[in-house]
Design a protein around this motif. Structure first.
Motif, PDB file in Angstrom:
ATOM      1  N   GLY A 188       0.821  -1.210   0.000  1.00 35.70           N
ATOM      2  CA  GLY A 188       0.000   0.000   0.000  1.00 35.70           C
ATOM      3  C   GLY A 188       0.850   1.254   0.000  1.00 35.70           C
ATOM      4  N   ILE A 189       1.873   1.251   0.848  1.00 35.92           N
ATOM      5  CA  ILE A 189       2.796   2.391   0.891  1.00 35.92           C
ATOM      6  C   ILE A 189       3.561   2.500  -0.417  1.00 35.92           C
ATOM      7  CG2 ILE A 189       4.863   3.317   2.005  1.00 35.92           C
ATOM      8  CD1 ILE A 189       2.302   3.642   3.623  1.00 35.92           C
ATOM      9  N   PHE A 190       3.947   1.328  -0.970  1.00 38.61           N
ATOM     10  CA  PHE A 190       4.636   1.326  -2.264  1.00 38.61           C
ATOM     11  C   PHE A 190       3.759   1.987  -3.321  1.00 38.61           C
ATOM     12  CE2 PHE A 190       5.555  -0.379  -6.425  1.00 38.61           C
ATOM     13  CZ  PHE A 190       6.939  -0.434  -6.483  1.00 38.61           C
ATOM     14  N   SER A 191       2.453   1.726  -3.247  1.00 33.89           N
ATOM     15  CA  SER A 191       1.536   2.235  -4.260  1.00 33.89           C
ATOM     16  C   SER A 191       1.180   3.705  -4.042  1.00 33.89           C
ATOM     17  CB  SER A 191       0.261   1.382  -4.269  1.00 33.89           C
ATOM     18  OG  SER A 191      -0.654   1.876  -5.210  1.00 33.89           O
ATOM     19  N   ASN A 192       0.660   4.053  -2.835  1.00 36.15           N
ATOM     20  CA  ASN A 192       0.191   5.446  -2.651  1.00 36.15           C
ATOM     21  C   ASN A 192       1.259   6.383  -2.096  1.00 36.15           C
ATOM     22  OD1 ASN A 192       0.132   5.403   0.317  1.00 36.15           O
ATOM     23  ND2 ASN A 192      -1.672   4.092   0.128  1.00 36.15           N
ATOM     24  N   GLU A 193       2.363   5.813  -1.572  1.00 38.30           N
ATOM     25  CA  GLU A 193       3.532   6.590  -1.132  1.00 38.30           C
ATOM     26  C   GLU A 193       3.239   7.562   0.005  1.00 38.30           C
ATOM     27  OE1 GLU A 193       5.424   8.311  -4.573  1.00 38.30           O
ATOM     28  OE2 GLU A 193       5.312   6.451  -5.685  1.00 38.30           O
ATOM     29  N   ALA A 194       2.129   7.368   0.737  1.00 43.32           N
ATOM     30  CA  ALA A 194       1.818   8.235   1.880  1.00 43.32           C
ATOM     31  C   ALA A 194       2.828   7.988   2.992  1.00 43.32           C
ATOM     32  CB  ALA A 194       0.407   7.944   2.384  1.00 43.32           C
ATOM     33  N   GLY A 195       3.487   9.044   3.427  1.00 44.18           N
ATOM     34  CA  GLY A 195       4.495   8.928   4.470  1.00 44.18           C
ATOM     35  C   GLY A 195       5.884   8.698   3.937  1.00 44.18           C
ATOM     36  N   LEU A 196       5.977   8.381   2.659  1.00 38.44           N
ATOM     37  CA  LEU A 196       7.276   8.103   2.055  1.00 38.44           C
ATOM     38  C   LEU A 196       8.094   9.380   1.875  1.00 38.44           C
ATOM     39  CD1 LEU A 196       7.978   5.182   1.265  1.00 38.44           C
ATOM     40  CD2 LEU A 196       7.765   5.863  -1.117  1.00 38.44           C
ATOM     41  N   GLY A 197       7.375  10.503   1.620  1.00 41.83           N
ATOM     42  CA  GLY A 197       8.073  11.773   1.438  1.00 41.83           C
ATOM     43  C   GLY A 197       8.323  12.125  -0.013  1.00 41.83           C
ATOM     44  N   SER A 198       7.747  11.369  -0.939  1.00 40.52           N
ATOM     45  CA  SER A 198       7.978  11.622  -2.368  1.00 40.52           C
ATOM     46  C   SER A 198       7.051  12.712  -2.914  1.00 40.52           C
ATOM     47  CB  SER A 198       7.786  10.325  -3.157  1.00 40.52           C
ATOM     48  OG  SER A 198       6.527   9.741  -2.856  1.00 40.52           O
ATOM     49  N   ALA A 199       5.757  12.576  -2.669  1.00 37.17           N
ATOM     50  CA  ALA A 199       4.781  13.541  -3.187  1.00 37.17           C
ATOM     51  C   ALA A 199       5.081  14.986  -2.787  1.00 37.17           C
ATOM     52  CB  ALA A 199       3.369  13.154  -2.747  1.00 37.17           C
ATOM     53  N   PRO A 200       5.600  15.249  -1.572  1.00 35.78           N
ATOM     54  CA  PRO A 200       5.920  16.641  -1.210  1.00 35.78           C
ATOM     55  C   PRO A 200       6.895  17.316  -2.166  1.00 35.78           C
ATOM     56  CG  PRO A 200       5.983  15.243   0.731  1.00 35.78           C
ATOM     57  CD  PRO A 200       5.818  14.338  -0.441  1.00 35.78           C
ATOM     58  N   ILE A 201       7.750  16.535  -2.808  1.00 37.68           N
ATOM     59  CA  ILE A 201       8.724  17.104  -3.740  1.00 37.68           C
ATOM     60  C   ILE A 201       8.008  17.696  -4.945  1.00 37.68           C
ATOM     61  CG2 ILE A 201      10.755  16.611  -5.161  1.00 37.68           C
ATOM     62  CD1 ILE A 201      11.395  14.316  -3.219  1.00 37.68           C
ATOM     63  N   ALA A 202       6.955  17.014  -5.408  1.00 34.81           N
ATOM     64  CA  ALA A 202       6.150  17.544  -6.519  1.00 34.81           C
ATOM     65  C   ALA A 202       5.272  18.695  -6.040  1.00 34.81           C
ATOM     66  CB  ALA A 202       5.287  16.433  -7.123  1.00 34.81           C
ATOM     67  N   ALA A 203       4.692  18.549  -4.847  1.00 34.44           N
ATOM     68  CA  ALA A 203       3.808  19.585  -4.303  1.00 34.44           C
ATOM     69  C   ALA A 203       4.537  20.918  -4.151  1.00 34.44           C
ATOM     70  CB  ALA A 203       3.248  19.138  -2.951  1.00 34.44           C
ATOM     71  N   ALA A 204       5.812  20.860  -3.807  1.00 34.26           N
ATOM     72  CA  ALA A 204       6.594  22.085  -3.595  1.00 34.26           C
ATOM     73  C   ALA A 204       6.699  22.926  -4.857  1.00 34.26           C
ATOM     74  CB  ALA A 204       7.987  21.732  -3.086  1.00 34.26           C
ATOM     75  N   ALA A 205       6.542  22.299  -6.035  1.00 32.26           N
ATOM     76  CA  ALA A 205       6.684  23.024  -7.300  1.00 32.26           C
ATOM     77  C   ALA A 205       5.406  23.720  -7.728  1.00 32.26           C
ATOM     78  CB  ALA A 205       7.127  22.061  -8.404  1.00 32.26           C
ATOM     79  N   ALA A 206       4.306  23.546  -6.976  1.00 34.20           N
ATOM     80  CA  ALA A 206       3.005  24.117  -7.363  1.00 34.20           C
ATOM     81  C   ALA A 206       2.981  25.633  -7.206  1.00 34.20           C
ATOM     82  CB  ALA A 206       1.901  23.496  -6.513  1.00 34.20           C
ATOM     83  N   ARG A 207       2.312  26.298  -8.143  1.00 31.04           N
ATOM     84  CA  ARG A 207       2.134  27.757  -8.041  1.00 31.04           C
ATOM     85  C   ARG A 207       0.999  28.036  -7.066  1.00 31.04           C
ATOM     86  NH1 ARG A 207       3.234  27.738 -13.669  1.00 31.04           N
ATOM     87  NH2 ARG A 207       0.997  27.535 -14.118  1.00 31.04           N
ATOM     88  N   THR A 208       1.351  28.278  -5.844  1.00 31.73           N
ATOM     89  CA  THR A 208       0.361  28.540  -4.812  1.00 31.73           C
ATOM     90  C   THR A 208       0.979  29.351  -3.695  1.00 31.73           C
ATOM     91  OG1 THR A 208      -1.141  27.507  -3.214  1.00 31.73           O
ATOM     92  CG2 THR A 208       0.909  26.362  -3.649  1.00 31.73           C
ATOM     93  N   ASN A 209       0.138  30.136  -3.021  1.00 34.76           N
ATOM     94  CA  ASN A 209       0.582  30.888  -1.849  1.00 34.76           C
ATOM     95  C   ASN A 209       0.112  30.227  -0.563  1.00 34.76           C
ATOM     96  OD1 ASN A 209       1.573  32.863  -3.624  1.00 34.76           O
ATOM     97  ND2 ASN A 209      -0.394  33.934  -3.653  1.00 34.76           N
ATOM     98  N   GLU A 210      -0.718  29.193  -0.698  1.00 36.24           N
ATOM     99  CA  GLU A 210      -1.361  28.572   0.460  1.00 36.24           C
ATOM    100  C   GLU A 210      -0.898  27.128   0.653  1.00 36.24           C
ATOM    101  OE1 GLU A 210      -3.145  30.110   2.514  1.00 36.24           O
ATOM    102  OE2 GLU A 210      -3.934  31.893   1.500  1.00 36.24           O
ATOM    103  N   PRO A 211      -0.065  26.863   1.661  1.00 40.24           N
ATOM    104  CA  PRO A 211       0.379  25.490   1.931  1.00 40.24           C
ATOM    105  C   PRO A 211      -0.780  24.530   2.183  1.00 40.24           C
ATOM    106  CG  PRO A 211       1.740  27.054   3.131  1.00 40.24           C
ATOM    107  CD  PRO A 211       0.602  27.835   2.547  1.00 40.24           C
ATOM    108  N   VAL A 212      -1.810  24.995   2.904  1.00 40.72           N
ATOM    109  CA  VAL A 212      -2.951  24.123   3.229  1.00 40.72           C
ATOM    110  C   VAL A 212      -3.693  23.723   1.964  1.00 40.72           C
ATOM    111  CG1 VAL A 212      -5.192  24.001   4.380  1.00 40.72           C
ATOM    112  CG2 VAL A 212      -3.235  25.010   5.560  1.00 40.72           C
ATOM    113  N   ARG A 213      -3.889  24.672   1.090  1.00 38.65           N
ATOM    114  CA  ARG A 213      -4.601  24.395  -0.162  1.00 38.65           C
ATOM    115  C   ARG A 213      -3.900  23.292  -0.956  1.00 38.65           C
ATOM    116  NH1 ARG A 213      -7.919  27.586  -3.987  1.00 38.65           N
ATOM    117  NH2 ARG A 213      -7.649  26.647  -6.037  1.00 38.65           N
TER     118      ARG A 213
END
Length: 472
Positions: free
Chosen positions: A289-314
């Motif tokens: 499950g972790i291999f598939s959705n990667e929750a907690g792995l720390g990978s998705a935040p790397i992509a999220a950081a590149a988003a054009r947004t001013n709101e971390p929560v959003r």
């Protein structure tokens, strides 16, 4: 020699993915769910609305929120959804799917927290280039004295991309699917590296390597553009095929669900073996499950950081939908199809299990069902290869302080790993991926617990502003 290496890898995997790490992952997800008052349930509707509504005044970032989500999904939705689920159910029983669901429900809060932190603590250069992820929120959130932990995460992140999720498992899955469809009896073979391979494996490997190289040279902009086209298409196609299997076998669905729940708690095991069966189901289900959705792995935040947004929560809300889409929808379709058709109990391995489920479940000739699955798997795995190159490059950029020569050299090494991926054994490939996944998760989970107060405060402030109608 290969047998001894595989034995060593299995032993290491058993230690890494033992009860302590399983408990840690579930505990962190449950803790964040309680701490954030079930944000993944109460704000799921808002999260899906944000997917299709970009911020009009987002100043920092390189891609839109939707593109960042598609980049994360491109890396997330891969062979883990097709081959990984099958592997988990074959080795852990149908109950492994139940533990995947549970891990995903609490893991959605984990994904939300890590992506929120990635945007809050990201670093933006003068030219607009963004670097963000667990290594950033460990160093800048927890403090410089924790930089060693950030470096450990980045090191394992490179390992996951190069030796785990990013290359070998995906390429191996693609070549196996192509081989099973075009040359299942291995009629056309060639001897390489002391072993015999079908020409379909060799040819598909060369085409894949060429296509990967073309996209990777363009960086995040090209990766996100490809992901925005392929991800929605492939997810919709696979979803439709899975729904058809369920509809054409609708009378057997209740029995399949009952089998999954009973197996999850070892109730279908032989007398005296219930606890052992339950532990195996938990281990395989949560690991895959972790291999598939990667929750907690720390990978998705790397992509999220590149988003054009001013709101971390959003962006945290947008990013957490990836876990729901990946596991609750895509993995469930695979798992239920396999249990419905009994394909997990036919002595098959890897992609052959899911292929058999599609052949038995869809009202089409076997060749058509196999082609649909092969097409989905190829697109799933291809985009995962692209996404994980981006992740691992950002980890390397952090470790080398942005040395471009190192990153370019690494990109070619990554392409080389794609090239040799088909010639790795299935068991060794998945075991290596499991080991690096577990090691990568540990530093990130520590950071999430340490920074939970920041996440809670940001969430409360944002939701309060919505109530006061200060923001839409």
């Amino acid at each position: 020699m290969f047998s001894k290496i595989n034995t060593i890898l299995v032993t290491i995997d058993a230690y890494v993915w033992g009860i302590p790490l399983i408990v840690l992952i579930l505990s962190v997800g449950l803790f964040l769910t309680i701490r954030l008052k079930g944000v993944q349930f109460t704000n799921l509707g808002r999260a899906f609305k944000y997917i299709f509504k970009d911020e009009t005044d987002g100043k920092h970032g390189e891609v839109s929120s939707f593109a960042a989500l598609c980049t994360a999904l491109s890396a997330t939705i891969g062979t883990g959804n097709i081959v990984g689920v099958a592997t988990a159910i074959v080795s852990g029983g149908p109950g492994a799917l139940f533990w995947m669901w549970l891990a995903a429900l609490v893991g959605t809060a984990t994904k939300y927290a890590e992506c929120l932190l990635a945007v809050k603590f990201r670093q933006v250069d003068e030219d607009g280039h963004v670097v963000g992820g667990p290594f950033n929120y460990i160093e800048h959130g927890m403090g410089p004295k924790w930089k060693w932990l950030a470096k450990i995460f980045a090191f394992f992140g490179i390992g996951v991309g190069l030796l785990g999720i990013g290359t070998f498992t995906q390429v191996n899955g693609i070549s196996s699917a192509v081989n099973n469809f075009f040359d299942p009896n291995n009629a056309w073979t060639v001897s390489l590296f002391g072993r015999t391979y079908s020409w379909t494996v060799v040819i598909s490997c060369l085409i894949l390597t060429f296509c990967v190289a073309l996209v990777l040279i363009g960086g995040i902009q090209r990766i996100s553009k490809v992901a925005q086209v392929i991800v929605p298409f492939m997810a919709a196609t696979y979803f439709l095929a899975g729904i058809l299997i369920i509809l054409f076998n609708i009378t057997d669905v209740p029995a399949a669900i009952l089998t999954i729940v009973q197996s999850a708690f070892g109730l279908k095991a032989a007398a005296g073996g219930a606890l052992g069966a339950m532990v195996v189901a938990m281990q395989k289900g949560i690991a895959r499950g972790i291999f598939s959705n990667e929750a907690g792995l720390g990978s998705a935040p790397i992509a999220a950081a590149a988003a054009r947004t001013n709101e971390p929560v959003r962006q945290g809300l947008v990013s957490m939908t990836a876990t729901f889409i990946d596991t609750i929808i895509i993995c469930s379709i695979t798992g239920i199809a396999i249990v419905l058709t009994g394909a997990y109990d036919m002595g098959l391995e890897g992609v052959a299990v899911t292929t058999k489920a599609f052949q038995l479940g869809l009202p089409f000739p076997d060749g058509v069902a196999s082609f649909i699955l092969m097409l989905c798997l190829v697109f799933f795995a291809f985009t995962t290869i692209l996404g994980w190159d981006y992740y691992s490059e950002r980890c390397l950029e952090y470790l080398t302080n942005g040395k471009k020569k190192c990153i370019k050299a690494y990109r070619w090494i990554y392409i080389l790993c794609v090239f040799i991926g088909p010639y790795m054994t299935v068991s060794a490939v998945w075991t290596i991926a499991d080991i690096f996944n577990g090691l990568m998760a540990i530093p990130n989970l520590i950071a999430l617990v340490a920074l939970n107060g920041v996440v809670a405060k940001e969430t409360k402030d944002y939701l309060d502003r919505i109530k006061k109608k200060e923001i839409d």
